[in-house]
Scaffold this motif. Structure first.
Motif, PDB file in Angstrom:
ATOM      1  N   SER A   7      18.614  42.178   3.332  1.00 23.08           N
ATOM      2  CA  SER A   7      19.182  41.673   4.576  1.00 23.08           C
ATOM      3  C   SER A   7      18.913  42.676   5.690  1.00 23.08           C
ATOM      4  O   SER A   7      18.438  43.793   5.457  1.00 23.08           O
ATOM      5  CB  SER A   7      20.693  41.487   4.416  1.00 23.08           C
ATOM      6  N   LEU A   8      19.227  42.280   6.928  1.00 19.56           N
ATOM      7  CA  LEU A   8      19.060  43.178   8.070  1.00 19.56           C
ATOM      8  C   LEU A   8      19.833  44.478   7.855  1.00 19.56           C
ATOM      9  O   LEU A   8      19.300  45.575   8.057  1.00 19.56           O
ATOM     10  CB  LEU A   8      19.535  42.482   9.348  1.00 19.56           C
ATOM     11  N   ILE A   9      21.077  44.363   7.429  1.00 18.54           N
ATOM     12  CA  ILE A   9      21.921  45.552   7.268  1.00 18.54           C
ATOM     13  C   ILE A   9      21.396  46.442   6.147  1.00 18.54           C
ATOM     14  O   ILE A   9      21.326  47.673   6.291  1.00 18.54           O
ATOM     15  CB  ILE A   9      23.382  45.145   6.996  1.00 18.54           C
ATOM     16  N   ARG A 150      27.305  51.515  14.789  1.00 21.62           N
ATOM     17  CA  ARG A 150      27.736  50.131  15.008  1.00 21.62           C
ATOM     18  C   ARG A 150      28.818  50.166  16.098  1.00 21.62           C
ATOM     19  O   ARG A 150      29.982  50.437  15.836  1.00 21.62           O
ATOM     20  CB  ARG A 150      28.270  49.513  13.709  1.00 21.62           C
ATOM     21  N   GLY A 151      28.384  49.915  17.340  1.00 19.93           N
ATOM     22  CA  GLY A 151      29.332  49.879  18.440  1.00 19.93           C
ATOM     23  C   GLY A 151      29.919  48.496  18.601  1.00 19.93           C
ATOM     24  O   GLY A 151      29.420  47.507  18.044  1.00 19.93           O
ATOM     25  N   LEU A 156      27.638  47.177  23.926  1.00 21.82           N
ATOM     26  CA  LEU A 156      26.389  46.957  23.206  1.00 21.82           C
ATOM     27  C   LEU A 156      25.159  47.272  24.061  1.00 21.82           C
ATOM     28  O   LEU A 156      24.237  47.966  23.618  1.00 21.82           O
ATOM     29  CB  LEU A 156      26.311  45.527  22.678  1.00 21.82           C
ATOM     30  N   GLN A 157      25.120  46.763  25.293  1.00 20.09           N
ATOM     31  CA  GLN A 157      23.924  46.967  26.115  1.00 20.09           C
ATOM     32  C   GLN A 157      23.739  48.453  26.451  1.00 20.09           C
ATOM     33  O   GLN A 157      22.627  48.990  26.386  1.00 20.09           O
ATOM     34  CB  GLN A 157      24.013  46.134  27.403  1.00 20.09           C
ATOM     35  N   ILE A 183      23.024  49.118  15.154  1.00 24.00           N
ATOM     36  CA  ILE A 183      23.118  47.729  14.683  1.00 24.00           C
ATOM     37  C   ILE A 183      23.079  46.836  15.918  1.00 24.00           C
ATOM     38  O   ILE A 183      23.971  46.912  16.778  1.00 24.00           O
ATOM     39  CB  ILE A 183      24.414  47.495  13.887  1.00 24.00           C
ATOM     40  N   PRO A 184      22.068  45.974  16.054  1.00 28.46           N
ATOM     41  CA  PRO A 184      21.872  45.257  17.314  1.00 28.46           C
ATOM     42  C   PRO A 184      22.788  44.054  17.514  1.00 28.46           C
ATOM     43  O   PRO A 184      22.784  43.456  18.590  1.00 28.46           O
ATOM     44  CB  PRO A 184      20.415  44.799  17.210  1.00 28.46           C
TER      45      PRO A 184
END
Length: 420
Positions: A7-9, A150-151, A156-157, A183-184
């Motif tokens: 997975s992504l994570i 992981r914010g 996030l931006q 983590i996007p």
């Protein structure tokens, strides 16, 4: 395992673990060159970072984010400069990795030492604190760790832009950008998955409100270094210099309210209560501080809320404070023991014996004598930046700088000894 099956994570966590291995061969001089480049690049990217931060602020205001969270979220040219200077302070600090200390030589001739080593992969889970991206990235890099960040959705931006600045520097120096991973997607389900990646991540450090800390502690399969709420007190002793005590109160409570080292409680010895609180009432009113007080202290304040004993210990993160008059030193200690959060406690006193007793007795990660609680900060304590303030004692306590991001392993040297 093939990346196609991850997975992504899992992919991001695995890449961070692989990237961490590249730091083992980096010497201190190379690390410092990279870090100085990061500081320079942050300054050069101020406009881009502020534009991203404005997007976050606009979104936060639309969602009625509280004033304390907005303050944590806000970036200014001065705060970006502060992040850059924090990295430069880290450059000036000695690299703890590889430092050894001798322990003993056993009767059979084996020699025992300990050597500092990186933790491996550090995961930061945080809320509206975009500065954490730069602080954690730099601290982990210097201490030989990869970091997964992981914010919260609020920042996030800002976090993505700051991380890209740091990643671009890594790649410029032929280092994997996975050393600083963001983590996007702030989806909570992904955070849950992140907390299960014990095959790749060595420790999780949550920073934020008490709800976040409890959620991570309750759900993580990875060891958690806890940073609980900051309920910090100032105790004004009977032997205090009351002018100094007032300066500590105003600085601790009003300079910046939305931070964990702001004062949330004022404890005053009954012998100086009238003289101090009559002045405090005027000063705090001028700063528009909301007063919550015990019944004994309430008479000095207009329009305050009277608290029962069970109502102390709140983290207001605003222009608000709880005030209590105590009978003596022991009563003050009992109050801190009942309502403190092991973060920071302050005494104002001219009595050296009382000051020493306070520092030895109070169970907090930082215990201050005649100094503002606002100094309970990695940068102010000479750590450069901090990755968090640990309020539990495993394995760090207080602001966590470079050394707190390492562990020690045993080195045993012999000449062929075997155990009988």
């Amino acid at each position: 395992m093939n990346n196609a099956n991850l997975s992504l994570i899992e992919t991001l966590s695995r890449d961070a673990a692989i990237a961490a291995q590249t730091l083992a061969v980096l010497d201190e001089q190379t690390k410092n060159i990279v870090l100085q480049d990061m500081a320079t690049s942050l300054r050069a990217s101020t406009a881009e970072i502020l534009a991203a931060n404005q997007q976050d602020l606009s979104h936060a205001e639309q969602n009625n984010l509280g004033s304390a969270m907005l303050d944590r979220l806000l970036l200014t040219p001065e705060r970006i400069e502060g992040m850059a200077q924090g990295i430069e302070t880290i450059v000036s600090l000695p690299d703890p990795v590889g430092i050894t200390r001798d322990l003993s030589e056993r009767p059979n001739g084996i020699k025992i030492r300990k050597m500092r080593i990186p933790l491996g992969v550090v995961c930061m889970i945080y809320e509206a604190r975009p500065n954490v991206t730069a602080d954690a990235g730099a601290l982990c890099f210097k201490s030989g760790n990869a970091v997964v960040l992981r914010g919260g959705k609020e920042a996030l931006q800002s976090s993505l832009v700051i991380a890209k600045v740091l990643q671009d520097v890594l790649q410029k120096h032929k280092l994997p950008k996975a050393l600083i991973t963001v983590i996007p997607d702030p989806d909570r389900g992904l955070m849950m998955e992140l907390m299960q990646q014990r095959a790749y991540i060595d420790v999780i450090i949550p920073r934020g409100g008490e709800g976040l800390i409890n959620f991570v502690t309750d759900n993580s399969k990875i060891p958690v270094i806890q940073h609980f709420k900051g309920v910090c007190h100032l105790y004004v002793d009977k032997d205090a210099d009351l002018d100094n005590a007032m300066a500590l109160l105003l600085n601790g409570k009003t300079q910046r309210t939305g931070v964990c080292n702001a004062l949330e409680g004022l404890i005053v010895h009954q012998d100086v209560a009238e003289a101090f609180l009559l002045k405090a009432a005027v000063e705090l009113a001028s700063q528009k501080v909301k007063i919550n007080a015990c019944s004994r202290a309430a008479k000095y304040f207009t329009g305050c809320t009277v608290l029962d004993d069970s109502e102390f210990g709140q983290e207001y993160l605003d222009l608000e404070i709880a005030i209590r008059i105590v009978d003596d030193f022991d009563h003050a200690i009992d109050h801190i023991r009942a309502f403190g959060s092991h973060h920071t406690e302050v005494i104002s006193t001219k009595n050296d014996a009382t000051a020493m007793r306070f520092q030895r007795t109070v169970d907090a990660s930082v215990v201050m004598v005649n100094a503002s609680s606002r100094f309970s900060d990695g940068g102010e304590l000479g750590l450069g930046a901090e990755i968090g303030i640990a309020t539990s004692k495993l394995h760090a306590y207080g602001p966590m700088g470079l050394e707190s991001l390492t562990a020690e392993k045993y080195l045993v040297n012999g000449t062929g000894q075997v155990r009988s």
